[in-house]
Motif scaffolding. Structure first.
Motif, PDB file in Angstrom:
ATOM      1  N   ARG A  16       0.784  -1.211   0.045  1.00 45.75           N
ATOM      2  CA  ARG A  16       0.104   0.184  -0.156  1.00 45.75           C
ATOM      3  C   ARG A  16       0.949   1.263   0.015  1.00 45.75           C
ATOM      4  N   GLY A  17       2.190   1.141   0.222  1.00 39.21           N
ATOM      5  CA  GLY A  17       3.312   2.276   0.191  1.00 39.21           C
ATOM      6  C   GLY A  17       4.311   1.899  -0.488  1.00 39.21           C
ATOM      7  N   ASP A  18       5.325   2.661  -0.125  1.00 37.86           N
ATOM      8  CA  ASP A  18       6.434   2.354  -0.637  1.00 37.86           C
ATOM      9  C   ASP A  18       7.079   1.222  -0.551  1.00 37.86           C
ATOM     10  N   PHE A  19       7.877   0.590  -1.617  1.00 39.16           N
ATOM     11  CA  PHE A  19       8.540  -0.623  -1.455  1.00 39.16           C
ATOM     12  C   PHE A  19       9.598  -0.848  -2.290  1.00 39.16           C
ATOM     13  N   ARG A  20      10.602  -1.789  -2.013  1.00 34.27           N
ATOM     14  CA  ARG A  20      11.759  -1.899  -2.988  1.00 34.27           C
ATOM     15  C   ARG A  20      11.406  -2.924  -3.934  1.00 34.27           C
ATOM     16  N   VAL A  21      11.334  -2.575  -5.272  1.00 31.54           N
ATOM     17  CA  VAL A  21      11.098  -3.624  -6.211  1.00 31.54           C
ATOM     18  C   VAL A  21      12.011  -4.794  -6.574  1.00 31.54           C
ATOM     19  N   ARG A  22      13.469  -4.393  -6.239  1.00 31.70           N
ATOM     20  CA  ARG A  22      14.502  -5.271  -6.591  1.00 31.70           C
ATOM     21  C   ARG A  22      14.288  -6.773  -5.904  1.00 31.70           C
ATOM     22  N   ASP A  23      13.856  -6.574  -4.659  1.00 35.00           N
ATOM     23  CA  ASP A  23      13.823  -8.008  -3.745  1.00 35.00           C
ATOM     24  C   ASP A  23      12.936  -8.873  -4.382  1.00 35.00           C
ATOM     25  N   ARG A  33      24.089 -17.251 -14.932  1.00 40.51           N
ATOM     26  CA  ARG A  33      23.790 -16.240 -15.813  1.00 40.51           C
ATOM     27  C   ARG A  33      22.534 -15.688 -15.979  1.00 40.51           C
ATOM     28  N   GLY A  34      21.335 -16.626 -15.830  1.00 39.62           N
ATOM     29  CA  GLY A  34      20.020 -16.264 -16.151  1.00 39.62           C
ATOM     30  C   GLY A  34      19.481 -15.560 -15.001  1.00 39.62           C
ATOM     31  N   THR A  35      19.732 -15.627 -13.907  1.00 43.17           N
ATOM     32  CA  THR A  35      19.002 -14.956 -12.798  1.00 43.17           C
ATOM     33  C   THR A  35      19.224 -13.272 -12.611  1.00 43.17           C
ATOM     34  N   ASP A  36      20.521 -13.019 -12.562  1.00 37.81           N
ATOM     35  CA  ASP A  36      20.926 -11.613 -12.281  1.00 37.81           C
ATOM     36  C   ASP A  36      20.210 -10.650 -13.431  1.00 37.81           C
ATOM     37  N   THR A  37      20.742 -10.921 -14.609  1.00 36.80           N
ATOM     38  CA  THR A  37      20.781  -9.984 -15.931  1.00 36.80           C
ATOM     39  C   THR A  37      19.116  -9.702 -15.943  1.00 36.80           C
ATOM     40  N   VAL A  38      18.174 -10.347 -15.936  1.00 38.09           N
ATOM     41  CA  VAL A  38      16.780 -10.411 -16.131  1.00 38.09           C
ATOM     42  C   VAL A  38      16.142  -9.272 -14.802  1.00 38.09           C
ATOM     43  N   ALA A  39      16.520  -9.501 -13.738  1.00 40.79           N
ATOM     44  CA  ALA A  39      15.944  -8.549 -12.510  1.00 40.79           C
ATOM     45  C   ALA A  39      16.837  -7.403 -12.789  1.00 40.79           C
ATOM     46  N   VAL A  40      18.091  -7.249 -13.015  1.00 39.64           N
ATOM     47  CA  VAL A  40      18.720  -5.896 -13.277  1.00 39.64           C
ATOM     48  C   VAL A  40      17.938  -5.161 -14.188  1.00 39.64           C
ATOM     49  N   MET A  81      21.596  -0.774 -10.395  1.00 33.92           N
ATOM     50  CA  MET A  81      21.507   0.527  -9.785  1.00 33.92           C
ATOM     51  C   MET A  81      22.252   0.633  -8.386  1.00 33.92           C
ATOM     52  N   ALA A  82      22.739   1.626  -7.925  1.00 32.67           N
ATOM     53  CA  ALA A  82      23.612   1.695  -6.852  1.00 32.67           C
ATOM     54  C   ALA A  82      22.479   1.881  -5.683  1.00 32.67           C
ATOM     55  N   ASN A  83      21.459   2.347  -5.816  1.00 30.17           N
ATOM     56  CA  ASN A  83      20.661   2.509  -4.739  1.00 30.17           C
ATOM     57  C   ASN A  83      19.221   1.838  -5.386  1.00 30.17           C
ATOM     58  N   PRO A  84      18.843   0.524  -4.763  1.00 29.74           N
ATOM     59  CA  PRO A  84      17.634  -0.035  -5.158  1.00 29.74           C
ATOM     60  C   PRO A  84      16.350   0.776  -5.429  1.00 29.74           C
ATOM     61  N   LEU A  85      15.664   0.776  -6.340  1.00 30.80           N
ATOM     62  CA  LEU A  85      14.497   1.247  -6.829  1.00 30.80           C
ATOM     63  C   LEU A  85      13.445   1.337  -5.539  1.00 30.80           C
ATOM     64  N   SER A  86      12.769   2.393  -5.113  1.00 27.69           N
ATOM     65  CA  SER A  86      11.765   2.349  -3.998  1.00 27.69           C
ATOM     66  C   SER A  86      10.592   3.177  -4.741  1.00 27.69           C
ATOM     67  N   VAL A  87       9.390   2.283  -4.769  1.00 22.48           N
ATOM     68  CA  VAL A  87       8.280   3.058  -5.649  1.00 22.48           C
ATOM     69  C   VAL A  87       7.026   2.790  -4.848  1.00 22.48           C
ATOM     70  N   LYS A  88       5.982   3.408  -5.711  1.00 24.75           N
ATOM     71  CA  LYS A  88       4.541   3.063  -5.223  1.00 24.75           C
ATOM     72  C   LYS A  88       3.726   2.672  -6.413  1.00 24.75           C
ATOM     73  N   VAL A  89       2.927   1.882  -6.346  1.00 26.21           N
ATOM     74  CA  VAL A  89       2.002   1.662  -7.510  1.00 26.21           C
ATOM     75  C   VAL A  89       0.448   1.729  -7.243  1.00 26.21           C
ATOM     76  N   ASP A  90      -0.145   2.140  -8.470  1.00 28.03           N
ATOM     77  CA  ASP A  90      -1.590   2.292  -8.366  1.00 28.03           C
ATOM     78  C   ASP A  90      -2.281   1.197  -9.394  1.00 28.03           C
ATOM     79  N   PRO A  91      -3.245   0.292  -8.953  1.00 32.33           N
ATOM     80  CA  PRO A  91      -3.485  -0.762  -9.779  1.00 32.33           C
ATOM     81  C   PRO A  91      -4.388   0.083 -10.838  1.00 32.33           C
ATOM     82  N   ARG A  92      -4.195  -0.455 -12.013  1.00 29.53           N
ATOM     83  CA  ARG A  92      -4.973   0.094 -13.219  1.00 29.53           C
ATOM     84  C   ARG A  92      -5.796  -0.732 -13.927  1.00 29.53           C
TER      85      ARG A  92
END
Length: 497
Positions: A162-169, A293-300, A483-494
């Motif tokens: 419902r609020g900010d979260f780190r998408v990288r995890d 090789r297949g795990t990291d690149t997709v997430a990054v 990204m040196a600092n993981p992306l922190s975002v909010k989302v709105d369902p659409r």
């Protein structure tokens, strides 16, 4: 004193001590490749620390050597290009068909897998197996339901925030679960934790750190016996754990092979016969490399794409409009819908241009014979690198290269390229997966996964800035550039439920 005198003599040559030592010994009058001398004995090892792609690009400009620059990593001769024409000459040449010796790669068994196996019959067999059985269109198509399932799990997990979260995890867990399912046939729920995935995540993280380090012993052989960075020791600790993990799964598959109907990569490799049949040790090495090789690149890559969508809401709105036109809001995105999306694919290409996961194309090449590159003599054993990050930001190659502008891949107007522009290696202006014999064999699978998951996440949500954390595009270069600092975002369902 004699050793010091010779060291300074070698150091006086363009490119530094490794190049000076070679040219001094053979007494050649060849045209010398321009480049920094660095330090006596050590050469320019400082250029490979931290953001190496940026430092090497700056050095190439300083020495007016964007087409080809020489530098030394201790006793290793290196050439690097920031030019797409010279890059194609290197990557598509049969002379640069080998990988330079890297202690950590050999220590982690990669000398028996596709990435670092020496050029020859065994390596060609692995490439044929990969192209025919593992990454062929039929195999990629057969795993569509897996990508859809994990994409749905991501949507459900993100919708709970419902609020900010780190998408990288979430992205890293999804990518790891996808590879576990694809390679080992192990299906796990994204929202739950289990010992097997946690164990594998720890093994992969340790392997990334070891392979991403600049190992002094690779370039200063007289340091090798000391193992100052403990890389050899850590590899020796990691490999038995990897062997135990992978071999246990191989034995389980052998026991169930006759009764299995769904084929994962383990089943495919175990079913090979004749000249293609691999030993258990080779199967373990290939499977470990696939996971690694297949795990990291997709997430990054997906994290970079979402960061750009948050920073450019106008472009995100264009993707939303396209998805609504192709899919509507009454049903989820299907993988078959992706081929009808033009702008979404342009966004993926533009992020690959500005943020290539492997800015130095990850792993270098090595000359197996004496050759000529861009008119310069290059001796056998020289390491060759391509700075894809520098090429994709070169104003002589790309119009307004720093601007995030997906439209450049939609039409030919105003200096843009057409929508059929491929990133799979034939055009070296943008070849994030490499080109030639050593191109990434899983590039089609990786691109299919990224396009579908990004399309799904953008179809389901609007991605907006965090209230507390700004989007920071600073980079950190490990094995991939993330990204040196993981992306922190909010989302709105659409999407309509």
């Amino acid at each position: 004193m004699a050793w010091l005198a010779m060291a300074f003599c070698f150091w006086a040559y363009p490119g530094g001590p490794a190049w000076g030592k070679y040219w001094f010994k053979i007494g050649s009058k060849a045209k010398l490749v321009p480049g920094p001398r660095g330090f006596p004995v050590l050469g320019s090892m400082n250029l490979m620390a931290n953001l190496a792609h940026q430092k090497l690009a700056a050095a190439a400009i300083l020495f007016n050597a964007k087409r080809l620059m020489a530098f030394s990593l201790g006793e290793t001769r290196v050439i690097i290009t920031c030019n797409p024409v010279v890059a194609k000459e290197i990557l598509n040449s049969s002379v640069f068909a080998d990988r330079p010796v890297k202690e950590s790669a050999y220590g982690l068994m990669f000398n028996r897998a596709i990435g670092f196996a020496p050029y020859g019959v065994y390596w060609r067999t692995l490439r044929r197996i990969a192209a025919t059985h593992l990454f062929c269109p039929k195999q990629i198509s057969s795993t569509e339901s897996q990508r859809k399932d994990i994409g749905s799990q991501m949507v459900s997990l993100i919708a709970c925030h419902r609020g900010d979260f780190r998408v990288r995890d979430i992205l890293k867990r999804a990518s790891l679960n996808n590879m576990m399912w694809l390679v080992f046939g192990r299906r796990y729920e994204l929202g739950s934790s289990n010992s097997e995935t946690e164990q594998l995540r720890a093994l992969v993280e340790e392997g990334y750190e070891l392979l991403g380090k600049l190992n002094w012993s690779d370039h200063l052989p007289w340091l090798a016996s000391f193992d100052l960075q403990k890389i050899r020791f850590r590899c020796s600790q990691l490999v038995p754990k990897v062997n135990h993990f992978v071999n246990r799964i191989i034995q389980e598959h052998k026991a169930q092979l006759n009764g299995r109907t769904r084929q994962d990569f383990v089943d495919v490799l175990l079913s090979l016969q004749g000249l293609d049949k691999l030993s258990d040790q080779d199967v373990a090495a290939v499977l470990w490399e696939m996971i690694f090789r297949g795990t990291d690149t997709v997430a990054v890559l997906i994290e970079w794409i979402l960061a750009r969508m948050v920073l450019h809401p106008d472009i995100q709105a264009k993707v939303h409009n396209e998805l609504d036109g192709v899919v509507g809001r009454s049903r989820p995105l299907m993988e078959s819908d992706i081929q009808s999306t033009v702008y979404l694919q342009a966004v993926v290409k533009e992020v690959l241009r500005l943020h290539p996961p492997g800015p130095l194309l990850s792993w270098a090449r090595m000359a197996i014979t004496d050759t000529t590159v861009d008119g310069y003599e290059v001796p056998e054993g020289t390491t060759a690198m391509v700075n894809m990050w520098a090429i994709t930001r070169d104003p002589e190659v790309w119009m307004d290269p720093i601007k995030f502008w997906p439209e450049r891949f939609v039409c030919k107007d105003a200096g843009a390229v057409d929508m059929e522009f491929t990133v799979l290696g034939s055009d070296l202006r943008l070849a994030p997966f490499g080109s030639g014999r050593r191109t990434c064999p899983g590039k089609a699978l990786g691109l299919a996964t990224v396009s579908f998951w990004v399309g799904t996440l953008l179809h389901e949500f609007e991605w907006v800035k965090s209230d507390h954390n700004l989007v920071d595009l600073s980079e950190i270069l490990r094995l991939s550039c993330e990204m040196a600092n993981p992306l922190s975002v909010k989302v709105d369902p659409r999407r309509e439920s």
